[in-house]
Design a protein around this motif. Structure first.
Motif, PDB file in Angstrom:
ATOM      1  N   VAL A  82       0.837  -1.188   0.000  1.00 37.09           N
ATOM      2  CA  VAL A  82       0.000   0.000   0.000  1.00 37.09           C
ATOM      3  C   VAL A  82       0.873   1.239   0.000  1.00 37.09           C
ATOM      4  CG1 VAL A  82      -1.942  -1.103   1.174  1.00 37.09           C
ATOM      5  CG2 VAL A  82      -0.163   0.036   2.524  1.00 37.09           C
ATOM      6  N   SER A  83       0.266   2.341  -0.421  1.00 33.18           N
ATOM      7  CA  SER A  83       0.913   3.643  -0.397  1.00 33.18           C
ATOM      8  C   SER A  83       0.042   4.594   0.413  1.00 33.18           C
ATOM      9  CB  SER A  83       1.107   4.159  -1.825  1.00 33.18           C
ATOM     10  OG  SER A  83       1.750   5.411  -1.817  1.00 33.18           O
ATOM     11  N   VAL A  84       0.680   5.454   1.202  1.00 27.90           N
ATOM     12  CA  VAL A  84      -0.072   6.467   1.934  1.00 27.90           C
ATOM     13  C   VAL A  84      -0.671   7.443   0.926  1.00 27.90           C
ATOM     14  CG1 VAL A  84       0.078   8.351   3.612  1.00 27.90           C
ATOM     15  CG2 VAL A  84       1.371   6.251   3.973  1.00 27.90           C
ATOM     16  N   THR A  85      -1.937   7.765   1.093  1.00 26.95           N
ATOM     17  CA  THR A  85      -2.612   8.644   0.154  1.00 26.95           C
ATOM     18  C   THR A  85      -3.360   9.729   0.914  1.00 26.95           C
ATOM     19  OG1 THR A  85      -4.088   8.677  -1.760  1.00 26.95           O
ATOM     20  CG2 THR A  85      -4.702   7.235   0.056  1.00 26.95           C
ATOM     21  N   TYR A  86      -4.153  10.504   0.230  1.00 25.76           N
ATOM     22  CA  TYR A  86      -4.891  11.590   0.847  1.00 25.76           C
ATOM     23  C   TYR A  86      -6.326  11.181   1.141  1.00 25.76           C
ATOM     24  CZ  TYR A  86      -5.795  11.954  -4.155  1.00 25.76           C
ATOM     25  OH  TYR A  86      -6.080  11.661  -5.463  1.00 25.76           O
ATOM     26  N   ILE A 129       8.483   8.386  -2.884  1.00 27.00           N
ATOM     27  CA  ILE A 129       7.659   9.525  -2.486  1.00 27.00           C
ATOM     28  C   ILE A 129       7.213  10.189  -3.779  1.00 27.00           C
ATOM     29  CG2 ILE A 129       7.618  11.765  -1.323  1.00 27.00           C
ATOM     30  CD1 ILE A 129       9.724  10.690   0.607  1.00 27.00           C
ATOM     31  N   GLY A 130       5.905  10.310  -3.970  1.00 28.98           N
ATOM     32  CA  GLY A 130       5.361  10.725  -5.249  1.00 28.98           C
ATOM     33  C   GLY A 130       5.441  12.220  -5.521  1.00 28.98           C
ATOM     34  N   ASP A 131       5.124  12.586  -6.764  1.00 36.60           N
ATOM     35  CA  ASP A 131       5.063  13.988  -7.165  1.00 36.60           C
ATOM     36  C   ASP A 131       4.099  14.739  -6.259  1.00 36.60           C
ATOM     37  OD1 ASP A 131       6.709  13.244  -9.216  1.00 36.60           O
ATOM     38  OD2 ASP A 131       5.139  13.246 -10.759  1.00 36.60           O
ATOM     39  N   TYR A 132       4.451  15.966  -5.927  1.00 31.76           N
ATOM     40  CA  TYR A 132       3.593  16.871  -5.151  1.00 31.76           C
ATOM     41  C   TYR A 132       3.208  16.296  -3.783  1.00 31.76           C
ATOM     42  CZ  TYR A 132       3.093  19.415  -9.554  1.00 31.76           C
ATOM     43  OH  TYR A 132       3.345  20.118 -10.706  1.00 31.76           O
ATOM     44  N   ALA A 133       3.975  15.337  -3.273  1.00 32.37           N
ATOM     45  CA  ALA A 133       3.599  14.645  -2.037  1.00 32.37           C
ATOM     46  C   ALA A 133       3.377  15.620  -0.878  1.00 32.37           C
ATOM     47  CB  ALA A 133       4.654  13.613  -1.661  1.00 32.37           C
ATOM     48  N   PHE A 134       4.216  16.650  -0.766  1.00 28.12           N
ATOM     49  CA  PHE A 134       4.090  17.621   0.323  1.00 28.12           C
ATOM     50  C   PHE A 134       3.889  19.041  -0.217  1.00 28.12           C
ATOM     51  CE2 PHE A 134       6.510  14.016   1.829  1.00 28.12           C
ATOM     52  CZ  PHE A 134       5.899  13.727   3.029  1.00 28.12           C
ATOM     53  N   TYR A 135       3.442  19.152  -1.408  1.00 27.73           N
ATOM     54  CA  TYR A 135       3.269  20.441  -2.071  1.00 27.73           C
ATOM     55  C   TYR A 135       2.351  21.351  -1.256  1.00 27.73           C
ATOM     56  CZ  TYR A 135       2.225  23.818  -5.798  1.00 27.73           C
ATOM     57  OH  TYR A 135       2.091  24.951  -6.538  1.00 27.73           O
ATOM     58  N   VAL A 176       4.824   6.837  -0.240  1.00 25.82           N
ATOM     59  CA  VAL A 176       3.940   7.978   0.021  1.00 25.82           C
ATOM     60  C   VAL A 176       3.476   8.451  -1.349  1.00 25.82           C
ATOM     61  CG1 VAL A 176       3.792  10.331   0.905  1.00 25.82           C
ATOM     62  CG2 VAL A 176       5.120   8.615   2.151  1.00 25.82           C
ATOM     63  N   GLY A 177       2.186   8.401  -1.586  1.00 26.68           N
ATOM     64  CA  GLY A 177       1.653   8.616  -2.917  1.00 26.68           C
ATOM     65  C   GLY A 177       1.638  10.065  -3.366  1.00 26.68           C
ATOM     66  N   ILE A 230      12.319  10.488  -5.035  1.00 27.02           N
ATOM     67  CA  ILE A 230      11.362  11.496  -4.579  1.00 27.02           C
ATOM     68  C   ILE A 230      10.938  12.296  -5.803  1.00 27.02           C
ATOM     69  CG2 ILE A 230      10.943  13.421  -3.012  1.00 27.02           C
ATOM     70  CD1 ILE A 230      13.244  12.414  -1.294  1.00 27.02           C
ATOM     71  N   GLY A 231       9.637  12.453  -5.999  1.00 33.49           N
ATOM     72  CA  GLY A 231       9.103  13.001  -7.235  1.00 33.49           C
ATOM     73  C   GLY A 231       9.210  14.511  -7.359  1.00 33.49           C
ATOM     74  N   GLU A 232       8.730  14.998  -8.486  1.00 30.38           N
ATOM     75  CA  GLU A 232       8.769  16.423  -8.791  1.00 30.38           C
ATOM     76  C   GLU A 232       7.857  17.213  -7.858  1.00 30.38           C
ATOM     77  OE1 GLU A 232       7.954  17.177 -12.862  1.00 30.38           O
ATOM     78  OE2 GLU A 232       9.612  15.965 -13.620  1.00 30.38           O
ATOM     79  N   ASN A 233       8.323  18.415  -7.532  1.00 23.77           N
ATOM     80  CA  ASN A 233       7.550  19.355  -6.708  1.00 23.77           C
ATOM     81  C   ASN A 233       7.084  18.767  -5.384  1.00 23.77           C
ATOM     82  OD1 ASN A 233       7.335  21.843  -8.448  1.00 23.77           O
ATOM     83  ND2 ASN A 233       6.511  20.312  -9.870  1.00 23.77           N
ATOM     84  N   ALA A 234       7.804  17.795  -4.895  1.00 28.99           N
ATOM     85  CA  ALA A 234       7.414  17.168  -3.633  1.00 28.99           C
ATOM     86  C   ALA A 234       7.439  18.171  -2.480  1.00 28.99           C
ATOM     87  CB  ALA A 234       8.331  15.987  -3.319  1.00 28.99           C
ATOM     88  N   PHE A 235       8.364  19.155  -2.533  1.00 30.93           N
ATOM     89  CA  PHE A 235       8.518  20.099  -1.423  1.00 30.93           C
ATOM     90  C   PHE A 235       8.476  21.549  -1.903  1.00 30.93           C
ATOM     91  CE2 PHE A 235      10.961  16.236  -0.349  1.00 30.93           C
ATOM     92  CZ  PHE A 235      10.208  15.810   0.731  1.00 30.93           C
TER      93      PHE A 235
END
Length: 774
Positions: free
Chosen positions: A209-213, A270-276, A243-244, A292-297
Motif C-alpha cells: 500500500v501507499s499512503v494517500t490523501y 515519495i510521489g510527485d507533489y507529495a508535500f506540495y 507515500v503517494g 522522490i518526485g517532482e515538486n514534492a517540497f
C-alpha cells in the motif's frame, strides 16, 4: 494520530454525558469562515460541532472542516456536524468532513443542491434524519467506515439511492449490502482505499500500500504523523511501500506549528507533489526511499520546512524541482554520518549549502543512537546529530538512569560490533550509570560532557583512549578507575568533575594531557599504577591537588615519580606494591591481567614477587595473562617456584605456562627453590601468554602455590650481531669499529669473536670474515 483520535473519543463521551444532564456551557463562535458550537464541561473537557450561525445558506464553494479548532487558549476536537448546519447552502460545491467526526445531525446537509460528492470519515457512527435530503446533484458518496451502521432510510432521496454510487472500503461491500438504508443503494463499489488510525492507504499491488490523501486539495493530516511499516486492515497485513502523489498536499498543523512526519524504512518512493504547499517543520525519511518526485517540497512548503532527516546511506534520486530553491539555503538537511560525501556530490542534493548540512546517527536501537564506522560491520555510539563544521550540536537528551552499551547490535538483520563511543554521543544525557563492553576501543571527545548526573562508569578492558573533554563537568562522579588498557587521557578529560575524590590511573597509561583533572577540588587520592610515570605537564592537576592529595605510585617507581615533570609537584608521594611491580624485573615494563583468584603481592627473602591466590581452594585456578610482540629475536625469562602435592610432576596440582594456547611447561612437584625459565619469541608474532596454577579436587592446605618474579624480555644474544638488529652484516662491522675506537663496553658473548676475553681489532677482523662467509 492515535492520540488525536483518542482525545476526540473522550471529548465525544463528554458530549453525550452533557446530553444526559452533566453541567455544561455552550458558546457560538466563528473561525476562518466556519461557525462552531463549543460545548465545555466542568472537568475542563469540550467538544465542537459545526453550526449554521443562526441562518441558512451560510456556506458556499469549498469548505474544509478541520479536525480541531482553537478557542480561548485551548484546542477542541470537532466531533459532529450540527443540526441544519449546511441546510439550503445551494452554493456549496464541496465539503470535507475530518476523521474524528462521529455524527451528522438532522438535516445537516439538506438542500445542498450543488453538492456532487462527499466523503464520510471512518469514525462516523450515526446519521440522523434527512441529513442529505434535497441533495439533487449528489452522484458519489464515499464512506470510509468498514463497519457500516444502520440509519433511517430518509437520509437520502430516492433518486440518490437509485443513481449515485456508494464507494466503500476494500472488503466491506457485502456488509453494506446487508445493512439497512445502505442496502438501498443500487450501485455499491469497493475502492482500493482504506483508513487505519487516521492514515489513508491505497492498495498498489498485492499486499503493498501507499499512503494517500483523504480528499485531494484537502488538509488530510495535521499534527504528528508516524507512518508505520506495516498496517493491518480487514485481517490482512499490508506493507507500506510509499507515500503517494499529493498525499500530504496542502496539509498543515491546526495549532499553528508545522507538522512532524516520519516515513518508515519500508517505503521506497515519495510521489510527485507529495508535500506540495504543506506546512511541515520536521520530516524523517527512512532508509528504503530511492526516489522522490517532482515538486514534492514546493508550493510554499519551503516557508516552514526546517529539518529534513534522511536515513538512507545513498541519496535518493530527485528532480531539479523536487525542492524549491529557497530550501537549499534554509532547510537543515541531516544525513547519515557515513553518507556525507555522497550527498554533497549527488545531483541536486549538492545544491544544499554547507551551512545547512548536518550529519546524524544511522539508526537507533533500544534508545541508543549508532553511527556506522565502516563497511566492516562496526559502529560507534553516536550523537543525535552534529553540524558538518562541528560548531553546532543536536543532542537527544536521554532520560534512562542506567545505560548498558551492548558489544554487538543488530539492525535490519545486520550485526555490528560496537567499538567506539563517538564524539558528543551522550552529551548532556541524564543517566547515572554507564557500563561499557570490552569491544569499546575509544571514548571520543565530549562523549559524556555535561552528564551532571553520571555517578559511575564501568570500563571493560578494551578502551585504549579517553578523548578530549570526554567527562567534562560530570559533577556527580566520585571515583574513576581508568583501566590498564588505556594509553592516553585527553585534554580536560575530567575537567570540572567537582565531586571526584579518587582517580585510578591504569598501568599502561603513557600520556595525560593538560587540564585532565583541573577544577576537581575534592580529589584527594590518585593511584598511579604505571611503572614509568606517564608524560604530563604542570597543568594536569589543580594546585590544591599537588599540595593536599596523596599520590600513590609503585614502591620501586617512587624515585622516578619524585623527579618526573608534573609528578614531582606532589607533596605527598607514597609507595604501593602493585602486581606489575612485583612481577617485572627492574627496568622491565610488562603489564599483566589477572582472573579467577587474584594474585598476592609478597615481599620476602629480599624479593618482591607475586603468588597465586587460590591456595587451599580445591578445583580452582589462579591465572595471569599478558600479550607481547617483539620486532627482533628475543628471550622471555622469568623466575618461578611451586609447592603442591604431586608425587610426580603433574599428578595433582599443576603450574602451567602457555603461549597462544599451547602448553610450554607443566610443573607440579613440591619445590620451594627459585628457578629460571626462558622462552624464545619470534619477531612480528603476537603472543598471548598465560600462567596459571590449578588445584585439583583435593584441598591440601594453604601452602599450595605458584610464585613468579623477574619477568623480562631482552633481545636474543647472537654472536656478531653488534647493533642488535637480528642480522649480521656490514652495519655490525661499522658498529664494532666504533666500539673499539671509543673503548666502549659491549657484551663479550656478542663481540669477542676470537675468544680472547677482550674486544679489539682482531675481533673486527673476525667479524669481517664472518660477514664475507655469510
Amino acid at each position: 494520530m492515535k492520540k488525536t483520535l483518542l482525545l476526540k473519543a473522550i471529548a465525544l463521551l463528554a458530549f453525550f454525558t452533557c446530553a444526559l444532564g452533566a453541567s455544561a456551557d455552550r458558546i457560538n463562535f466563528d473561525r476562518d469562515g466556519i461557525c462552531y458550537l463549543l460545548t465545555t464541561y466542568d472537568d475542563g473537557t469540550g467538544a465542537i460541532t459545526v453550526d449554521n450561525g443562526g441562518s441558512f445558506n451560510t456556506y458556499s464553494g469549498v469548505v474544509n472542516i478541520p479536525d480541531t479548532v482553537y478557542y480561548d487558549g485551548g484546542y477542541y476536537p470537532v466531533v459532529g456536524i450540527g443540526y441544519q448546519a449546511f441546510k439550503d447552502c445551494t452554493g456549496l460545491t464541496a465539503v470535507t468532513i475530518p476523521e474524528g467526526v462521529t455524527m451528522l445531525l438532522n438535516e445537516s446537509f439538506a438542500g445542498c443542491t450543488s453538492l456532487t460528492n462527499i466523503t464520510l470519515p471512518s469514525t462516523l457512527t450515526a446519521i440522523y434524519n434527512n441529513a442529505f435530503v434535497g441533495c439533487t446533484s449528489l452522484t458519489s458518496i464515499t464512506c470510509m467506515n468498514p463497519d457500516p451502521r444502520s440509519f433511517s432510510s430518509n437520509n437520502f432521496d430516492a433518486s440518490t439511492y437509485a443513481n449515485a454510487t456508494l464507494k466503500v472500503p476494500l472488503g466491506s461491500k457485502a456488509s453494506y449490502q446487508n445493512t439497512s438504508a445502505w442496502s438501498q443503494f443500487s450501485n455499491i463499489q469497493e475502492i482500493n482505499k482504506f483508513v487505519v488510525d487516521g492514515i489513508y492507504y491505497t492498495v498498489t499491488s498485492g499486499n503493498n500500500v501507499s499512503v494517500t490523501y483523504r480528499d485531494l486539495n484537502y488538509c488530510s493530516y495535521n499534527g504528528e504523523v508516524n507512518i508505520p511499516a506495516t498496517v493491518t486492515y480487514g485481517g490482512t497485513t499490508y506493507n507500506v511501500t510509499g507515500v503517494g502523489q499529493s498525499a500530504f498536499r496542502g496539509c498543515y498543523n491546526n495549532n499553528g506549528y508545522g507538522m512532524y512526519i516520519r516515513i518508515p524504512n519500508s517505503a521506497t518512493t515519495i510521489g510527485d507533489y507529495a508535500f506540495y504547499g504543506s506546512k511541515i517543520t520536521y520530516l524523517e525519511i527512512g532508509t528504503g526511499v530511492t526516489s522522490i518526485g517532482e515538486n514534492a517540497f514546493t508550493g510554499g512548503t519551503e516557508n516552514n520546512f526546517h529539518i529534513l532527516f534522511m536515513r538512507r546511506q545513498y541519496p535518493p534520486a530527485i528532480a531539479e524541482n523536487t525542492f524549491a530553491s529557497a530550501s537549499f539555503e534554509g532547510l537543515n538537511l541531516w544525513i547519515p554520518r557515513m553518507a556525507l560525501g555522497r550527498y554533497t556530490s549527488a545531483r541536486y542534493w549538492s545544491n544544499f549549502e554547507e551551512g545547512t548540512l548536518f550529519y546524524g546517527y544511522d539508526f537507533i536501537v533500544d534508545g541508543i543512537y549508532y553511527g556506522i564506522n565502516s563497511y566492516s560491520n562496526t559502529v560507534e555510539v553516536s550523537a543525535y546529530a552534529m553540524a558538518v563544521d562541528s560548531t553546532k550540536l543536536f543532542s537527544a537528551y536521554g532520560e534512562q538512569e542506567n545505560i548498558v552499551i551492548p558489544p554487538i547490535v543488530t539492525y535490519d538483520g545486520v550485526e555490528y560490533i560496537v567499538n567506539e563511543i563517538g564524539s558528543a554521543a551522550h552529551f548532556g544525557w541524564k543517566m547515572k550509570n554507564v557500563t561499557l563492553p570490552s569491544t569499546i576501543k575509544k571514548i571520543s571527545a565530549f562523549a559524556y560532557r555535561n552528564c551532571s548526573n553520571l555517578e559511575q562508569i564501568s570500563f571493560s578492558g578494551g578502551v585504549t583512549e579517553i578523548g578530549r573533554m570526554a567527562f567534562f563537568y560530570c559533577e556527580s562522579l566520585q571515583r574513576i578507575d581508568i583501566p590498564s588498557s588505556v594509553k592516553s587521557i585527553g585534554y580536560g578529560a575530567f575537567y570540572g568533575c567537582t565531586n571526584l575524590q579518587q582517580a585510578g590511573i591504569g598501568a599502561c597509561v603513557e600520556k595525560i594531557e593538560d587540564f585532565a583533572f583541573v577544577q576537581c577540588p575534592n580529589l584527594t587520592t590518585i593511584l598511579s599504577y604505571p611503572l614509568f610515570p606517564p608524560v604530563i605537564t604542570n597543568d594536569v592537576f589543580d594546585d590544591n591537588a599537588y599540595s593536599d592529595a596523596t599520590l600513590y605510585a609503585p614502591v620501586s617507581s617512587v624515585p622516578d615519580y619524585q623527579v618526573a615533570e608534573g609528578w614531582k609537584n606532589f607533596y605527598n608521594i607514597v609507595g604501593m606494591h602493585t602486581l606489575d611491580e612485583a612481577l617485572n624485573a627492574p627496568g622491565s615494563n610488562i603489564h599483566f591481567e589477572e582472573s579467577d583468584y587474584p594474585w598476592v603481592v609478597l615481599n620476602a627473602g629480599g624479593r618482591l614477587y607475586a603468588q597465586s591466590g587460590n591456595a587451599g581452594v580445591h578445583s580452582s585456578s589462579s591465572t595471569l595473562s599478558t600479550t607481547v610482540r617483539v620486532t627482533v629475536p628475543s628471550i622471555l625469562s622469568f623466575d618461578f617456584k611451586a609447592w603442591g602435592e604431586s608425587i610426580g610432576l603433574t599428578d595433582y596440582d599443576e603450574c602451567v605456562f602457555m603461549a597462544n594456547g599451547t602448553s610450554i611447561f607443566r610443573y607440579g612437584a613440591r619445590d620451594n627453590d627459585w628457578e629460571t625459565f626462558t622462552f624464545e619469541l619470534t619477531p612480528d608474532v603476537t603472543y598471548n601468554l598465560k600462567w596459571f596454577y590449578h588445584k585439583d579436587v583435593s584441598d591440601n592446605g594453604s601452602g599450595d602455590y605458584f610464585a613468579l618474579d623477574n619477568m623480562q624480555i631482552k633481545p636474543k644474544v647472537q654472536r656478531g650481531d653488534v647493533n642488535g638488529d637480528g642480522s649480521i652484516n656490514v652495519a655490525d662491522v661499522t658498529a664494532l669499529i666504533q666500539i673499539v675506537l671509543n673503548s666502549q663496553t659491549i657484551d663479550l658473548a656478542i663481540a669477542d669473536l676470537d675468544n680472547s676475553g677482550t674486544i679489539n681489532v682482531a675481533d673486527v677482523t673476525a667479524l669481517i670474515q664472518m660477514v664475507l662467509n655469510n
